[in-house]
Design an enzyme around this catalytic site. Structure first.
Site, short mmCIF file in Angstrom:
data_model
loop_
_atom_site.label_atom_id
_atom_site.label_comp_id
_atom_site.label_asym_id
_atom_site.label_seq_id
_atom_site.Cartn_x
_atom_site.Cartn_y
_atom_site.Cartn_z
N HIS A 110 -26.89 -18.98 10.95
CA HIS A 110 -26.31 -20.15 10.13
C HIS A 110 -27.07 -20.90 9.35
CE1 HIS A 110 -23.31 -18.96 12.92
NE2 HIS A 110 -23.67 -19.61 13.91
N GLU A 128 -26.20 -25.66 16.49
CA GLU A 128 -25.28 -25.61 17.57
C GLU A 128 -25.97 -25.55 19.03
OE1 GLU A 128 -24.42 -20.80 18.17
OE2 GLU A 128 -23.61 -21.97 16.20
N HIS A 186 -29.69 -15.31 16.04
CA HIS A 186 -29.31 -15.24 17.59
C HIS A 186 -28.19 -14.58 17.66
CE1 HIS A 186 -26.68 -18.34 15.21
NE2 HIS A 186 -25.72 -17.98 16.17
N ARG A 206 -23.99 -12.57 8.85
CA ARG A 206 -24.31 -11.56 9.79
C ARG A 206 -25.61 -10.57 9.42
NH1 ARG A 206 -19.58 -8.99 9.27
NH2 ARG A 206 -18.86 -10.72 10.42
#
Length: 338
Positions: A110, A128, A186, A206
């Protein structure tokens, strides 16, 4: 803790929100079997967005004077009462979810706030955190790159389909907490149910999809260039957070994690917790048991899988936990990077 003496304003009672259920190829059935999220017959569910405020996807309010309005409406009409000293955000500054990974997710990255601003992305960066709620034996997460993996090495691995060899991974168990800052490569492994607290962005690039193909033998589309540009190749190894027990009159309060964007605590055991007048909101996600929240004259009975938002300027509020109850408490830290 310092008590904030806000000027006289209206208080806002606890806000119950309806979940927004999301399907994906990797979803399972645990959001229904454990949390009672109602799915259509034969359907799996990947995510339950518990608190969300996007232009095209905003949580609906259940009950009370704001029934059937949205969190976005509340932000527009009651932002001061809702956000307190963090007032000024254009939308609610957290996105809170439950995720059920019956299958392994793709390897992702991200962007951070700087990248999002530079490239004119609709929403900002996405840091996150994961709190593991259930994990099948041997379940793993993938977070971070192995020593010596730089941009050239990773780009070649993408071309060869060998990205898995570049990733750090570790087994997980219920109760583990992990910080996944923006720029960290991740993936969530199969067999894991977790709660995710994050910046309010849904921008995902991705990098790799484990060489999986669809029914026609085609590989899933990737965002390799964007991923490589976003990755922090100097990021430290991702390790599980060490809970720190905080003093409380009754029950158990654990500090799990503090980042520039959110702080997470866990309430468990039995007893009551009085929320001080800290002039900031709290998002309470019920993990186990049947706790209740009393705010002024009202009491809200909760169950596992329910989420309640406590506004910053609220009546005196107490969380009561029966034996075995577990509740996650997420809020903005001092000097929040929002």
């Amino acid at each position: 803790m310092r008590k904030f003496e806000a000027s006289p304003v209206e208080t806002l009672g606890p806000v119950l929100l309806a979940p927004i259920l999301k399907q994906a190829r990797w979803g399972g059935a645990r959001l229904e079997t454990r949390f009672g999220k109602k799915l259509a017959a034969g359907q799996s569910c990947a995510e339950s967005w518990e608190v969300a405020d996007f232009d095209d996807c905003s949580s609906s309010i259940v009950g009370g004077s704001q029934d059937r309005r949205t969190l976005h409406d509340l932000m527009r009409d009651y932002s001061s009462e809702l956000l307190g000293r963090f007032n000024g955000c254009s939308r609610f500054p957290l996105l809170c979810k439950f995720l059920d990974a019956a299958d392994r997710l793709s390897v992702q990255v991200h962007p951070d706030d700087e990248y999002a601003a530079r490239h004119g992305l609709r929403y900002g960066g996405k840091s996150e955190a994961w709190v593991i709620l259930e994990a099948d034996p041997g379940s793993r997460i993938y977070a971070g790159l192995r020593p010596g993996v730089n941009r050239d090495v990773l780009q070649e691995a993408v071309q060869l389909g060998s990205v898995a060899e570049c990733l750090e991974s570790q087994e997980v168990q219920s109760g583990d907490c992990f910080n996944i800052p923006a720029g960290t490569v991740h993936a969530i492994g199969e067999g894991i149910l977790l709660a995710e607290i994050q910046q309010p962005s849904d921008v995902t690039f991705r990098l790799f999809d484990w060489n999986r193909t669809d029914a026609d033998g085609r590989l899933r589309p990737l965002h390799v260039a964007e991923s490589l540009d976003c990755i922090d190749f100097e990021a430290p190894i991702v390790r599980r957070a060490k809970p720190v027990r905080l003093s409380d009159a009754s029950g158990i309060v654990e500090h799990l994690l503090r980042t520039p964007y959110f702080e997470i605590r866990r309430h468990r055991g039995s007893g009551g917790h009085v929320f001080e007048d800290d002039d900031r909101f709290h998002v309470l996600m019920v993990i186990e048991g049947l706790p209740s929240v009393t705010a002024g004259p009202e009491t809200f009975e909760l169950s596992a899988g329910r989420t309640v938002l406590l506004p910053a300027r609220r009546p005196p509020t107490t969380l009561r936990l029966p034996p075995g109850a577990v509740v996650l408490d997420s809020f903005l830290p001092d000097l929040a990077g929002i």
